[in-house]
Design an enzyme around this catalytic site. Sequence first.
Site, mmCIF file in Angstrom:
data_model
loop_
_atom_site.group_PDB
_atom_site.id
_atom_site.type_symbol
_atom_site.label_atom_id
_atom_site.label_comp_id
_atom_site.label_asym_id
_atom_site.label_seq_id
_atom_site.Cartn_x
_atom_site.Cartn_y
_atom_site.Cartn_z
ATOM 1 N N ASP A 163 17.801 52.433 27.623
ATOM 2 C CA ASP A 163 18.810 51.463 27.185
ATOM 3 C C ASP A 163 18.501 50.984 25.781
ATOM 4 O O ASP A 163 17.793 50.006 25.616
ATOM 5 C CB ASP A 163 18.870 50.294 28.158
ATOM 6 N N HIS A 174 24.671 52.399 21.082
ATOM 7 C CA HIS A 174 24.086 51.274 20.351
ATOM 8 C C HIS A 174 22.629 51.517 20.053
ATOM 9 O O HIS A 174 21.911 52.123 20.837
ATOM 10 C CB HIS A 174 24.328 49.936 21.061
ATOM 11 N N ASP A 177 25.589 55.457 26.648
ATOM 12 C CA ASP A 177 24.662 54.337 26.765
ATOM 13 C C ASP A 177 23.950 54.504 28.100
ATOM 14 O O ASP A 177 24.597 54.422 29.141
ATOM 15 C CB ASP A 177 25.476 53.035 26.731
ATOM 16 N N GLU A 203 24.364 45.359 20.450
ATOM 17 C CA GLU A 203 25.159 45.500 21.679
ATOM 18 C C GLU A 203 24.667 44.527 22.730
ATOM 19 O O GLU A 203 25.437 43.921 23.474
ATOM 20 C CB GLU A 203 25.061 46.932 22.230
ATOM 21 N N GLU A 204 23.341 44.386 22.797
ATOM 22 C CA GLU A 204 22.723 43.609 23.876
ATOM 23 C C GLU A 204 23.042 42.123 23.787
ATOM 24 O O GLU A 204 22.772 41.375 24.705
ATOM 25 C CB GLU A 204 21.196 43.812 23.850
ATOM 26 N N HIS A 230 15.728 46.685 29.778
ATOM 27 C CA HIS A 230 15.552 45.315 29.274
ATOM 28 C C HIS A 230 14.138 44.785 29.533
ATOM 29 O O HIS A 230 13.937 43.582 29.619
ATOM 30 C CB HIS A 230 16.594 44.342 29.879
HETATM 31 C C1 LIG Z 1 26.758 49.408 30.520
HETATM 32 C C2 LIG Z 1 25.438 50.010 30.714
HETATM 33 O O1 LIG Z 1 25.097 50.313 31.801
HETATM 34 N N1 LIG Z 1 24.675 50.094 29.663
HETATM 35 C C3 LIG Z 1 23.335 49.733 29.638
HETATM 36 C C4 LIG Z 1 22.945 49.531 28.229
HETATM 37 O O2 LIG Z 1 23.269 48.301 27.792
HETATM 38 C C5 LIG Z 1 24.045 47.457 28.567
HETATM 39 C C6 LIG Z 1 23.882 46.168 27.920
HETATM 40 O O3 LIG Z 1 22.640 45.635 28.174
HETATM 41 C C7 LIG Z 1 23.583 47.312 30.004
HETATM 42 O O4 LIG Z 1 24.612 46.816 30.848
HETATM 43 C C8 LIG Z 1 23.150 48.584 30.576
HETATM 44 O O5 LIG Z 1 21.963 48.379 30.977
HETATM 45 ZN ZN LIG Z 2 20.935 46.786 27.791
#
Ligand SMILES: CC(=O)N[C@H]1CO[C@H](CO)[C@@H](O)[C@@H]1O
Ligand SMILES: [Zn+2]
Length: 377
Positions: free
Chosen positions: A199, A180, A265, A237-238, A343
């Site tokens: 991320d 994403h 990801d 995605e977020e 984040h």
């Molecule tokens: C699933 C995962 O670990 N991906 C990261 C990137 O985005 C997702 C959605 O915020 C988060 O869960 C993870 O931080």
């Molecule tokens: Zn994320």
Amino acid sequence: MRIPTVLSWLTYTFSLTQGFPFEEKRILQVSDSKLLTVTESQKLSLLKRGVRFFDVTKQQQISNTYISHRLDDPVVPEYKFPLTISHSEEVKSLTSEIDMKYMYEKLADFTSFYTRYYKSEYGLQAAEWLSSQIHEIVDVLPKDLVTVEHFDHHDWQQFSILVKFKGTTSPENIIVIGSHLDSINLLFPNWLPAPGADDNGSGTITNLEALRLLSEHISKTGNALNNTIEFHFYSAEEAGLLGSLDVFSSYAALNKKVVTMLQQDMTGFVSDKSKEHVGVIVDYTDVGLTTFIKTVIDNYLSIPYIETECGYACSDHGSATKNGYPGAFVIESEFKLTNKYIHSTMDTIDKISISHMAEHTKIVLGTVLELGQWDGF
Ligand SMILES: CC(=O)N[C@H]1CO[C@H](CO)[C@@H](O)[C@@H]1O
Ligand SMILES: [Zn+2]
Ligand SMILES: *[C@@H]1O[C@H](CO)[C@@H](O)[C@H](O)[C@H]1NC(C)=O
């Protein structure tokens, strides 16, 4: 005494706080059998608390005109995947050309946008920048071998990008490599910066490098692979996997046959260099495909894998599964050791290991070349 589950507690809390009256309502799927109706601000507080979900507002509105509360997802067919590798020389010659300097420079550019939040002007600019990078890579190929499509989501501006190499002999079999392109600052998404280096800038650049090398390979051989290969860069995605849900529901409506979806990801954080590994996600993923991915890791990577779990709807492969397509996900490490700065303003490039991202690029190249030439689907 009945111990209330987290979900029933959340539902209760939300029934008390209705949020602002004029706020748009969203429908979230938080488990296989549970929908919640919330406002935008409640949705953000759920994200802040680490609750993961599909935002199915659009799909529910469409399906409600036919049936109410459609929760029965299509069953994922059990495809046959190779049990061993058969294109070792080809893969190894490509992975030896992985260019970490290029990866670093592109990640630095990509994380220099103030944020890649899907509702922001910067988020749109980041998508446009990525699209121009992709064009630079594939435009050297003959037009009939590859197409680049901006997938418009209508409800927000940031588009997803779909790059398609049509298969020569079995174009109906589609192998999707996903990541994403958006990022988020959960504190105040509209105001604060979100460099999103890990991320999930790292996943995007991991795939961009694989795309570059695949294009070189195709340019040399003059042919695409037998099966169709698609690289998807998803918007939003977020915000509850909005972008990938939109893409895969449209694929399902067109009866497309996606035989593999591999998500990248968070591919760049290493907590302990002496125990460097990748994390193979084993919950809510396809068993046959995941077994094949482990074979790829064993054969083509210089580090081992550890099995790990990331929970319901944790990334875009979930949207594939939800639409009846096999999904797999490899993350930077065992889930508990992943990057804690995501984040926030602190998800920056100085905490990223480019050589770790390069290991993920090897997974993508191995998967693409092995499955792209597999005739067992
Ligand atoms: C699933 C995962 O670990 N991906 C990261 C990137 O985005 C997702 C959605 O915020 C988060 O869960 C993870 O931080
Ligand atoms: Zn994320
Ligand atoms: C795959 O493509 C190659 C090269 O185009 C071709 O020689 C081969 O027969 C194809 N394999 C199958 C199973 O169609």
